[in-house]
Design a protein around this motif. Structure first.
Motif: not given
Length: 139
Positions: A1-13, A33-39, A77-82, A105-107
């Motif tokens: 699996m790719d290093k950043y397999g899961v991407l999530v859009g995050y605004s705080g809402s 791992a998780l990649i959190i994207v704030h736009v 997010l505790s114990g998770l690479a992000w 792999n997914a947004i």
């Protein structure tokens, strides 16, 4: 699996917090791992005038530092690479660009309540129609 397999859009809402929770669980179960994207939305007129929106503020009391501290305290997010990626621009386009860059792999996004006029589409609707990878919309 790719290093950043899961991407999530995050605004705080509230919808983006639910999406973050779901994405963290998915990343944990899949060992990714998780990649959190704030736009930060970009205002074209303000950009021409050289104005930087408050969401892009730099320094110890604003912007990225505050967001990272908030996320570091999130129990999901505790114990998770992000990692956090901050962008400015059209939200759906930026999420897709980051997804391509990190070979996600997914947004995952929270459901937004856009206008029903048909003139403006929600972020999740735009992504579902245009993204080159699976899009998961969390209610």
């Amino acid at each position: 699996m790719d290093k950043y397999g899961v991407l999530v859009g995050y605004s705080g809402s509230a919808p983006s917090r639910r999406a973050l929770s779901y994405a963290a669980g998915l990343a944990r179960r899949s060992g990714a791992a998780l990649i959190i994207v704030h736009v930060a939305r970009q205002n074209p007129v303000a950009s021409l005038l050289g104005y930087e929106p408050p969401g892009i503020a730099k320094g110890p009391h604003g912007g990225a530092h505050t967001l990272v501290r908030q996320l570091a305290c999130d129990e999901h997010l505790s114990g998770l690479a992000w990692t956090l990626v901050r962008r400015s621009g059209v939200i759906a386009e930026e999420l897709e660009k980051v997804g391509r860059r990190y070979k996600a792999n997914a947004i995952i996004v929270g459901r937004t309540r856009g206008t029903r006029s048909g003139l403006i589409r929600s972020i999740s609707d735009t992504l579902a129609r245009r993204a080159q990878r699976p899009v998961i919309v969390v209610p």
